[in-house]
Design an enzyme around this catalytic site. Structure first.
Site, PDB file in Angstrom:
ATOM      1  N   THR A  42      45.732  43.988  48.881  1.00 43.42           N
ATOM      2  CA  THR A  42      45.286  45.148  49.652  1.00 43.42           C
ATOM      3  C   THR A  42      45.536  44.907  51.140  1.00 43.42           C
ATOM      4  O   THR A  42      46.015  45.794  51.848  1.00 43.42           O
ATOM      5  CB  THR A  42      43.786  45.397  49.417  1.00 43.42           C
ATOM      6  OG1 THR A  42      43.541  45.341  48.013  1.00 43.42           O
ATOM      7  CG2 THR A  42      43.363  46.736  49.951  1.00 43.42           C
TER       8      THR A  42
ATOM      9  N   GLN B 216      47.316  42.166  34.825  1.00 43.93           N
ATOM     10  CA  GLN B 216      46.243  43.144  34.957  1.00 43.93           C
ATOM     11  C   GLN B 216      46.655  44.524  34.446  1.00 43.93           C
ATOM     12  O   GLN B 216      46.081  45.535  34.826  1.00 43.93           O
ATOM     13  CB  GLN B 216      45.786  43.239  36.411  1.00 43.93           C
ATOM     14  CG  GLN B 216      45.138  41.950  36.904  1.00 43.93           C
ATOM     15  CD  GLN B 216      44.474  42.109  38.259  1.00 43.93           C
ATOM     16  OE1 GLN B 216      43.543  42.873  38.422  1.00 43.93           O
ATOM     17  NE2 GLN B 216      44.983  41.376  39.235  1.00 43.93           N
TER      18      GLN B 216
ATOM     19  N   ASP C  66      50.898  50.881  44.752  1.00 47.41           N
ATOM     20  CA  ASP C  66      49.984  49.828  44.309  1.00 47.41           C
ATOM     21  C   ASP C  66      49.854  49.881  42.783  1.00 47.41           C
ATOM     22  O   ASP C  66      50.093  50.913  42.171  1.00 47.41           O
ATOM     23  CB  ASP C  66      48.608  50.058  44.968  1.00 47.41           C
ATOM     24  CG  ASP C  66      47.744  48.810  44.904  1.00 47.41           C
ATOM     25  OD1 ASP C  66      48.258  47.749  44.474  1.00 47.41           O
ATOM     26  OD2 ASP C  66      46.562  48.888  45.284  1.00 47.41           O
ATOM     27  N   GLU C  67      49.478  48.766  42.176  1.00 39.21           N
ATOM     28  CA  GLU C  67      49.248  48.694  40.717  1.00 39.21           C
ATOM     29  C   GLU C  67      50.450  49.238  39.938  1.00 39.21           C
ATOM     30  O   GLU C  67      50.288  50.025  38.996  1.00 39.21           O
ATOM     31  CB  GLU C  67      47.985  49.476  40.320  1.00 39.21           C
ATOM     32  CG  GLU C  67      46.743  49.128  41.114  1.00 39.21           C
ATOM     33  CD  GLU C  67      46.042  47.849  40.644  1.00 39.21           C
ATOM     34  OE1 GLU C  67      46.640  47.084  39.855  1.00 39.21           O
ATOM     35  OE2 GLU C  67      44.905  47.622  41.088  1.00 39.21           O
TER      36      GLU C  67
END
Length: 649
Positions: free
Chosen positions: A38, A264, A233-234
């Site tokens: 982040t 994840q 992101d992700e």
DNA sequence: GCCGCGTCCGTTTTT
DNA sequence: CGGACGCGGC
């Protein structure tokens, strides 16, 4: 020449800095849990702006609204921009920071008219979609017991998020079986309903922008020019279609920066695919890949346990292994309780015994159903808590108000009309309503006709008010004029609570008060459809509460706490036993456990119940196999003889 | 048309 | 066990 680094870069380690400074071309950052991704995303965005890139040329896509808001606030602070109440993702000359769905909404609102997408569309949530499917089944005279609306919706959603259109689906599966034929028929009806009600569903918010950019070169160029730097992101949890949207937006420049952790990936059931990540460097030649494996978050014990857990998975990058300089910290505690109630009260007692601030404590579970016992225990122990995931937007009174508002903006919305006419009940039922929709108004009894006319008059009056009022004032008027307020006040205490909920909705609407009239109201409605129940910031009252956080493991992704309890570690529950064989995915369950464990900074507690109640009947449960994945040297049991019993060597 | 009662079903996980 | 839905009496 000045070689010294600005302070915001000095705080980073070499790899992180490398990621921030890799400005042009495609970059993929493979970041482990707690590795400061982040910080990298935020710092990079800030750095680009410092380098002279106009902020509004930067697009950042986050996984949740909460993450989006936090990043926006952080960057605003770094740039010393004071955000007002405007909640639009790109307001105040800041980068456009939103979820994929927020981005899709923006693209459709701005450029969608070329494809005939209405300016004010509403967004169907899962329940809306489900009832639309149910309605379709009724029309098709198919018994919902035979094929559940949920199953049909899942099939449609899967097809949509793979980019398949209805005609393509018909072509491919239309004759395959009775089941798929029903799906195709229901899908057809479902799309008719969406169109008629000017509604889009979640999949449309991704699918339509993709189609828009694919088919309209001019729009594509416009969008590519508008956003010249893309941050995602992700990335491991993006779908095929989201991957394609990214590609369309990245264009030739490919100033694309994605952050991901395969370990994840916990949303494959929602059509996420890690293929996007695995094929990234093929899709974007010249990709620079940076691995962040330093964990700043957790103690050595926790990091080591996390490594032990995740390395059992075969389907992963075996070289990736988290390391940390943090102290060893405490051992991990495992506690086996008699049943769910005892587990919950034990957890509550441990929380009150600990010295961590309550805001630094999280209680995690695999399924929402587990929250009940925990909530009761915390209530009983008088420990303040916040329960995430209670579906605020699912509550009847909230849905009623939203239905009223949607109906007022778009009087053609049948589902909303049926809902609104019954809240509060005013003597108009299905039969009367059916006559109206069928155009047989003359068949109505005079008394019914009067009722209908007074209802329609309220809708019209509210419609007029909607032209000029700020959203919050409009909502207040809806609550009054609809008669909901009076009805709820008559209901006593429970009615009071419901009124509270509705008023909370008004507070939410006030965020759009700077845009009065239909635009603001419609923006508010879209917001509430996209708002997450997992995000306390979407709910003013919840945000004010302090205390321990209770939530599912999925909802905890991206968060961190000093002390974390992972509860319900039993075979069948965590890992969860799936009904459908083909959907069982043990490795995804283990990744989920890995996510749970890596939320903890200092103390990790794992609990289970020997007896678990399912649908009201008690069952003996076996301790989760996951408990055996952690080396005993990292674990301490409260009672020594529990060890062999739980681990079952 | 409304409300109460009985039945049936479900539970992963959510933007 | 509890929420959603349907049927039947008022």
């Amino acid at each position: 020449m000045d070689n010294s680094l600005p302070p915001y870069l000095e705080r980073l380690n070499d790899r992180q800095r490398e990621a921030v400074l890799a400005i042009n071309g495609p970059v993929s950052v493979l970041a482990g849990a707690g590795s400061g991704k982040t910080a990298v995303l935020t710092t990079r965005t800030y750095h680009l702006i410092r380098k002279g890139i106009p902020a509004e040329k930067i697009l950042a896509v986050t996984f949740t609204n909460k993450a989006a808001r936090e990043m926006r606030e952080r960057i605003a602070r770094m740039l010393d921009v004071h955000e007002g109440r405007d909640r639009r993702p790109g307001a105040y000359g800041l980068p456009f920071i939103a979820t994929f769905h927020g981005l899709g909404r923006e693209l459709l609102e701005t450029y969608g008219s070329i494809m005939g997408i209405p300016r004010h569309f509403c967004v169907y949530d899962r329940d809306d979609s489900k009832s639309a499917i149910r309605k379709a089944l009724k029309e098709l005279e198919v018994d919902p017991k035979e094929i559940s609306p949920a199953a049909i919706l899942a099939r449609i959603s899967k097809a949509k998020s793979e980019g398949m259109t209805l005609p393509e689906f018909r072509e491919k599966f239309g004759r395959e079986s009775f089941r798929t034929r029903i799906v195709a028929e229901a899908w057809t009806k479902y799309e008719e309903t969406l169109k008629k009600e000017k509604a889009l569903d979640f999949d449309d918010l991704i699918m339509l922008p993709v189609r828009l950019l694919e088919r309209h070169e001019d729009v594509r160029e416009l969008v590519q020019k508008r956003f010249t730097y893309l941050h995602i992101d992700e990335y491991q949890d993006t779908s095929v279609l989201q991957g394609r949207l990214v590609q369309l937006m990245a264009g030739e420049k490919q100033n694309l920066f994605v952050v991901a952790d395969v370990d994840q990936a916990i949303y494959t059931w929602r059509n996420a695919t890690i293929e996007n990540l695995l094929s990234f460097s093929e899709t974007y030649p010249g990709t620079k890949t940076i691995i962040l494996e330093h964990n700043y978050r957790s103690t050595k014990t926790i990091v080591e346990a996390a490594n032990q857990i995740i390395q059992i998975n075969q389907n992963r990058n075996k070289d990736k292994r988290s390391v940390t300089n943090n102290p060893d910290g405490e051992r991990i505690t495992i506690h086996a309780a008699g049943n769910a109630e005892e587990e919950a009260s034990w957890v509550a007692r441990e929380v009150s015994r600990s010295s961590f601030p309550l805001e630094e404590v999280a209680i995690l579970y695999r399924t929402n159903a587990q929250s009940r016992a925990l909530e009761e225990a915390f209530l009983h122990a008088q420990i303040p808590y916040r329960l995430l995931g209670t579906r605020f937007f699912d509550r009847k009174e909230v849905k009623d108000v939203l239905a009223w508002a949607r109906l007022v903006l778009e009087p053609d919305r049948e589902a909303d009309r049926i809902r609104a006419v019954q809240s509060p009940s005013r003597g108009i039922g299905k039969v009367t309503l059916g006559k109206i929709t069928a155009g047989r108004i003359e068949e109505l009894r005079p008394s019914d006709r009067a009722k209908v006319e007074s209802f329609e008059k309220v809708v019209r009056e509210l419609g007029d008010a909607a032209e000029t009022l700020p959203p919050s004032a409009f909502l207040k008027l809806v609550i009054e004029k609809s008669g909901m307020e009076t009805a709820l006040l008559k209901e006593g205490e429970e009615g009071q609570d419901r009124l509270e909920n509705i008023k909370e909705l008004g507070a939410l609407a006030s965020r759009h008060d700077e845009t009065p009239g239909r635009d603001g109201i419609s923006a508010f409605l879209a917001d509430s459809a996209l708002a997450s129940d997992q995000d306390e910031m979407d709910r003013p009252l919840e945000a004010k509460k302090k205390g321990v956080t209770l939530m599912t493991v999925h909802a905890a992704k991206g968060l961190e706490f000093d002390m974390v309890f992972v509860t319900g570690l039993e075979e069948g529950l965590f890992p969860h036993e799936n009904m459908a064989e083909e959907e069982r995915d043990e490795e995804e369950e283990r990744r989920l456990f890995y996510v749970a464990v890596t939320r903890a900074k200092k103390r990790l507690v794992l609990t289970l119940a020997r007896i678990r109640r399912v649908y009201g009947t008690d069952f003996f449960s076996e301790p989760s196999q996951f408990l055996r994945d952690i080396d005993p040297s990292l674990v301490s049991f409260l009672e020594a003889d529990e060890y062999e019993d739980v681990i079952q060597i």
